[in-house]
Design an enzyme around this catalytic site. Sequence first.
Site, short mmCIF file in Angstrom:
data_model
loop_
_atom_site.label_atom_id
_atom_site.label_comp_id
_atom_site.label_asym_id
_atom_site.label_seq_id
_atom_site.Cartn_x
_atom_site.Cartn_y
_atom_site.Cartn_z
N ASP A 197 1.31 -1.23 0.10
CA ASP A 197 -0.01 -0.02 0.29
C ASP A 197 1.15 0.99 -0.11
O ASP A 197 2.32 1.54 -0.18
CB ASP A 197 -1.01 -0.07 1.09
CG ASP A 197 -0.67 -0.19 2.34
OD1 ASP A 197 0.65 0.63 2.30
OD2 ASP A 197 -1.52 0.01 3.57
N HIS A 198 0.37 2.25 0.09
CA HIS A 198 0.82 3.22 0.09
C HIS A 198 1.81 3.83 1.48
O HIS A 198 2.72 4.57 0.83
CB HIS A 198 0.15 4.80 0.00
CG HIS A 198 -0.75 4.92 1.07
ND1 HIS A 198 -2.17 4.10 1.33
CD2 HIS A 198 -0.99 5.35 2.49
CE1 HIS A 198 -2.15 4.31 2.78
NE2 HIS A 198 -1.85 5.23 3.32
N ARG A 249 6.64 -0.08 9.01
CA ARG A 249 6.63 1.40 9.71
C ARG A 249 7.20 -0.14 11.30
O ARG A 249 7.63 0.61 12.52
CB ARG A 249 5.63 0.96 10.66
CG ARG A 249 4.45 2.45 9.21
CD ARG A 249 3.58 3.12 9.39
NE ARG A 249 2.94 3.84 9.03
CZ ARG A 249 1.86 4.26 8.27
NH1 ARG A 249 1.17 4.32 9.19
NH2 ARG A 249 1.55 5.03 7.12
N CYS A 259 2.34 -3.48 3.91
CA CYS A 259 2.26 -2.53 4.76
C CYS A 259 2.47 -1.49 5.35
O CYS A 259 3.76 -1.81 6.04
CB CYS A 259 -0.06 -2.31 4.54
SG CYS A 259 -0.26 -3.65 5.52
N GLY A 260 2.26 -1.14 5.99
CA GLY A 260 2.31 -0.19 7.43
C GLY A 260 3.03 -1.61 9.12
O GLY A 260 3.93 -1.47 9.15
N THR A 261 1.91 -2.35 8.67
CA THR A 261 1.91 -3.29 9.54
C THR A 261 2.53 -4.68 8.97
O THR A 261 2.77 -5.53 10.00
CB THR A 261 1.12 -3.39 10.51
OG1 THR A 261 -0.05 -3.76 10.02
CG2 THR A 261 0.39 -2.07 11.04
N GLY A 262 2.02 -4.83 8.03
CA GLY A 262 1.87 -6.01 7.38
C GLY A 262 1.03 -6.71 7.69
O GLY A 262 0.37 -8.20 7.51
N VAL A 263 -0.62 -6.25 8.50
CA VAL A 263 -1.09 -7.09 9.13
C VAL A 263 -2.08 -6.82 8.48
O VAL A 263 -2.94 -8.11 7.66
CB VAL A 263 -1.65 -6.75 10.83
CG1 VAL A 263 -2.88 -7.43 11.21
CG2 VAL A 263 -0.33 -6.02 12.09
N GLY A 264 -2.25 -5.85 8.12
CA GLY A 264 -4.32 -6.00 7.29
C GLY A 264 -4.19 -6.54 5.61
O GLY A 264 -4.29 -6.62 5.68
N HIS A 302 7.09 -25.32 7.98
CA HIS A 302 6.10 -26.70 8.72
C HIS A 302 4.83 -26.08 8.24
O HIS A 302 3.60 -26.79 8.22
CB HIS A 302 6.14 -26.17 9.75
CG HIS A 302 7.56 -26.66 10.75
ND1 HIS A 302 6.92 -26.98 11.74
CD2 HIS A 302 7.99 -27.44 10.58
CE1 HIS A 302 8.05 -27.65 12.75
NE2 HIS A 302 8.62 -27.75 12.02
N ARG A 353 5.24 -34.53 8.27
CA ARG A 353 4.24 -35.18 9.61
C ARG A 353 3.37 -33.59 9.48
O ARG A 353 1.76 -33.49 9.77
CB ARG A 353 5.05 -35.36 10.52
CG ARG A 353 5.79 -34.35 10.89
CD ARG A 353 6.57 -34.76 12.14
NE ARG A 353 7.59 -33.16 12.63
CZ ARG A 353 7.70 -32.09 13.32
NH1 ARG A 353 6.53 -32.05 13.80
NH2 ARG A 353 8.57 -32.13 13.55
N HIS A 354 3.79 -32.51 8.41
CA HIS A 354 3.07 -31.26 8.27
C HIS A 354 2.31 -31.30 7.56
O HIS A 354 1.08 -30.72 7.68
CB HIS A 354 4.15 -30.31 8.43
CG HIS A 354 5.38 -30.45 9.08
ND1 HIS A 354 4.96 -30.61 10.43
CD2 HIS A 354 6.41 -30.66 8.99
CE1 HIS A 354 6.27 -29.89 11.26
NE2 HIS A 354 6.95 -30.81 10.14
N ARG A 368 -1.54 -30.86 9.08
CA ARG A 368 -2.25 -30.09 8.89
C ARG A 368 -2.57 -28.97 7.90
O ARG A 368 -3.46 -28.14 8.42
CB ARG A 368 -1.42 -29.75 10.10
CG ARG A 368 -1.13 -30.68 11.74
CD ARG A 368 -0.03 -30.85 11.68
NE ARG A 368 0.07 -31.63 13.13
CZ ARG A 368 1.29 -32.03 13.60
NH1 ARG A 368 2.40 -31.51 13.01
NH2 ARG A 368 1.75 -32.87 14.57
#
Length: 156
Positions: free
Chosen positions: A12-13, A113, A69-74, A102, A136-137, A140
Site C-alpha cells: 500500500d501507500h 513501519r 503495508c504499514g504493519t503487515g497485518v492488514g 512447517h 507429518r506437516h 495439518r
Amino acid sequence: MAVQGLIGIGCDHTAIEAKREIIAYLGELGYAVRDFGADSPERTHYPVYGQKVARAVAGGECQKGIVICGTGVGIGMAANKTHGIRCVTCSEPYSAMMSRAHNDANMLAFGARVVGGEMAKLIVKSFLETEYEGGRHQQRVDMLADIERGADVSEY
Ligand code: RB5
C-alpha cells in the site's frame, strides 16, 4: 545468476520505498519479480494489493508472494482471504523460516513501519530459501484447505 522463480509483490501507500528496496534485493538473489503496485505514495487501500498478489499466487502465475503495508497485518489478512493462500506476517526471520518449513506458507507479509530495511531483507531471504518439510506437516496443511471448504476439522 539463474532466475529462481517469479515472485509477486505488492504494497500500500505506506510501503512504496520498502517495496522498491525488496524488489532490488530479490533481483540480487536471482528472482524474477512481478510488481502489482501500488506505484505511488498517494493514499490507497491495502486489501487491493493483498488480493492482487494473492490471486496471482493462488492461480499459479507467481510461485510466492510478498506484500507490505504499514504493519503487515492488514495486507496479510487480505491475502489470506483468497483460497489457497497461506500468508504469514513476520517481523523476524525465525517465523518466516518456520512458516515455510512447517506450514508451507506461500506468501509473506511484513510491516514497513515495523521492520527496517536490513531486517526486512533477512526475513525475505529466510522465507524464500527455506523448503517445506512435508511429511507429518502435510495433514495439518491439508486441514487448512479443508477449513476453507467449510469442513469441521475438530474430529480429524
Ligand atoms: C495505513 O495507514 C495502515 O493502516 C496500513 O498500512 C496497514 O498497517 C494496515 O494493516
